[in-house]
Every structure is written in C-alpha cells, then in structure tokens.
Design a protein around this motif. Sequence first.
Motif, short mmCIF file in Angstrom:
data_model
loop_
_atom_site.label_atom_id
_atom_site.label_comp_id
_atom_site.label_asym_id
_atom_site.label_seq_id
_atom_site.Cartn_x
_atom_site.Cartn_y
_atom_site.Cartn_z
N CYS A 196 -1.24 1.40 0.79
CA CYS A 196 -1.05 0.02 0.32
C CYS A 196 -0.84 0.00 -1.20
O CYS A 196 -1.76 0.32 -1.96
CB CYS A 196 -2.25 -0.83 0.71
SG CYS A 196 -2.10 -2.52 0.11
N LYS A 237 -4.14 -2.87 -7.87
CA LYS A 237 -5.40 -3.52 -8.25
C LYS A 237 -6.36 -2.52 -8.89
O LYS A 237 -7.08 -2.85 -9.83
CB LYS A 237 -6.06 -4.15 -7.01
CG LYS A 237 -5.40 -5.46 -6.60
CD LYS A 237 -6.26 -6.26 -5.65
CE LYS A 237 -6.08 -5.85 -4.23
NZ LYS A 237 -6.68 -6.77 -3.26
N ASN A 290 -5.39 1.39 6.27
CA ASN A 290 -5.41 1.10 4.84
C ASN A 290 -6.61 0.25 4.43
O ASN A 290 -7.22 0.48 3.37
CB ASN A 290 -4.13 0.37 4.43
CG ASN A 290 -2.93 1.30 4.37
OD1 ASN A 290 -3.08 2.51 4.40
ND2 ASN A 290 -1.75 0.74 4.32
N CYS A 291 -6.93 -0.74 5.23
CA CYS A 291 -7.93 -1.73 4.79
C CYS A 291 -9.37 -1.31 5.07
O CYS A 291 -10.28 -1.80 4.41
CB CYS A 291 -7.65 -3.08 5.46
SG CYS A 291 -6.00 -3.70 5.09
N CYS A 334 -10.90 0.11 1.98
CA CYS A 334 -10.36 -0.37 0.70
C CYS A 334 -11.46 -1.05 -0.12
O CYS A 334 -12.16 -1.93 0.37
CB CYS A 334 -9.20 -1.34 0.96
SG CYS A 334 -8.54 -2.03 -0.56
N LYS A 390 -11.24 -4.92 -0.40
CA LYS A 390 -11.09 -5.66 0.86
C LYS A 390 -11.69 -7.07 0.76
O LYS A 390 -11.07 -8.05 1.18
CB LYS A 390 -11.79 -4.88 1.97
CG LYS A 390 -11.54 -5.39 3.34
CD LYS A 390 -12.12 -4.40 4.31
CE LYS A 390 -12.16 -4.95 5.71
NZ LYS A 390 -12.85 -4.03 6.60
N CYS A 416 -9.53 -10.01 -0.46
CA CYS A 416 -8.10 -9.77 -0.23
C CYS A 416 -7.64 -10.61 0.95
O CYS A 416 -8.05 -10.37 2.09
CB CYS A 416 -7.84 -8.29 0.04
SG CYS A 416 -6.10 -7.98 0.35
S1 SF4 Z 1 -7.56 -4.86 1.84
FE1 SF4 Z 1 -5.75 -5.73 0.81
S2 SF4 Z 1 -5.41 -4.41 -0.97
FE2 SF4 Z 1 -6.80 -3.32 0.41
S3 SF4 Z 1 -5.45 -2.03 1.67
FE3 SF4 Z 1 -5.76 -3.93 2.78
S4 SF4 Z 1 -4.02 -5.25 2.21
FE4 SF4 Z 1 -4.16 -3.58 0.71
#
Ligand code: SF4
Length: 243
Positions: free
Chosen positions: A31, A37, A212-213, A216, A219, A222
């Motif tokens: 991501c 970020k 991905n999330c 993260c 998170k 987001c």
């Molecule tokens: S939580 Fe948001 S910033 Fe993090 S990987 Fe998922 S979409 Fe991307």
Amino acid sequence: MNFSLFTKKASGYECLGPSTVAEATSFSNSCDLALWKAAKYKPPTDDKFLAQWRIKHTAVLNDLALNLKNKYPSSELDLELPLQSINLCGMKLFGTPDLIRKNPEGKIFIYDAKSGKKRDWHLVQIGLYAILLQGAARAAGKRMPTIEGFGLYYSNGSKSYESLDDNPGYIAIEGDDALNKVLPDPIRQKIKDVLTIAGQSDIPKAKPSSNNCRFCKFKDGCTEAYKGTNNEVIDSSDLLLSK
Ligand code: SF4
C-alpha cells in the motif's frame, strides 16, 4: 482519512528508517498510502509492546555481541550507533544498526539482532545500513568504508548460544560482493521507486487488502482500511468434472 490521530513530523524532518523502506520493497505491504504516511506521520505507539520488544531485543543483541567478541577478538564492535542521516532519492533516510564490526584491516561487517520472525526484507534492511554508512562517510569528506559482510542473528532471547554457528538462526553473507548480494540491482531499483513514492507531495492511492491492512500501523484512522467481505466462498468443484 483521519490524519488527526497521527503526529505530523515537523517540516524538514520527514524521513524513513531502513526497516520501513526494506519492508516496502517486499510484498508484505504494497500500500503506497501506508508508506507515504510513514514518511510524514508518526503512528500511535504501543508502549507495553515496545517495552517487551526492547527486553527481548537487548537479550538477543547481547548474545550476538558476546559471540562476535569470542570469534573475532581483534575486531572493534559498535553497538546501536546512530548514523548520520543521508538524502536518498529525495527522501531523508536515518538509522541505527544494531552492531557494526570493524576488523583489524578496517573492513566493515554489519549485523542485526532479530527477536521476531524471519522476513525476506531483513537482508535489504542491513544493506541499507551499509548505504547509510557509506553516504555519511562521503558527506563528511572521509573515505567510504569497505563493506565486507552482513549478519542476521535470529533468536527469541530466552537462551544464550555457545557460539555463532551454534545458533541455527544465524545467517552470514561475507566477501567482496556481499553488498551486491543483499542489494541486487532489481532491489536497488525498487528502493528508488519506494523512496520516490514516499517523497511525493500528493497523497497516493490506497491499496487496501487483508494482507496490507492487517498489521498496518496506520490502520486506526484509515478510512480506506480493508473491512473484510461477506462474500461466501463459492463452491467451484464442478470445474474439476471431466467434460
Ligand atoms: S490501513 Fe490504510 S494505509 Fe494501511 S495498508 Fe490499509 S489502506 Fe493502506
């Protein structure tokens, strides 16, 4: 996106550490928004988790240092030496390698103590420490150090090993070509791409997915985060029937 949950880094102090850059070169989080970020904001911290990690990490690092000292008594060891930041592809890179060993000929070996799972990007991380070391030396008008090897030392920190080779979680890459082995050309190209995305002024597109999330750091807050799916798993067994 609710940016108010994150602390904005001061202007001119937007930066990334080698572990974030290295992770972004792998497929564990693709991501671009998470990467962008990380360059501009500090995520919320979990102090309890950090304290527990610190204890384990210190135990593993001390075990590594002791074994290196026994194996290479004539080498100089520097533990957790913060390196001078460098600019790389428009982004400021900073870092503190766990351990730098200088042998009597002045050749440099870089090590990292790891108390968690093995990740394919850990070698890229220590390769980036070498770039930091060389870039900082050159910026200071000094001779660029010769990087002769890298080591990763995995352990859960609960026991001491008799020697480096006694630890099945010890990986060493040494020789004149060590830096090219941990940072081959396709990885160098990917690092440039990662740093370019991190340094851009426009907010990049999010790529939400379960992978991905899940871990993260951004998170919470987001709005793009993966929410899961209610889709049932579709039975496709009929596709295996002979026609
Ligand atoms: S939580 Fe948001 S910033 Fe993090 S990987 Fe998922 S979409 Fe991307």
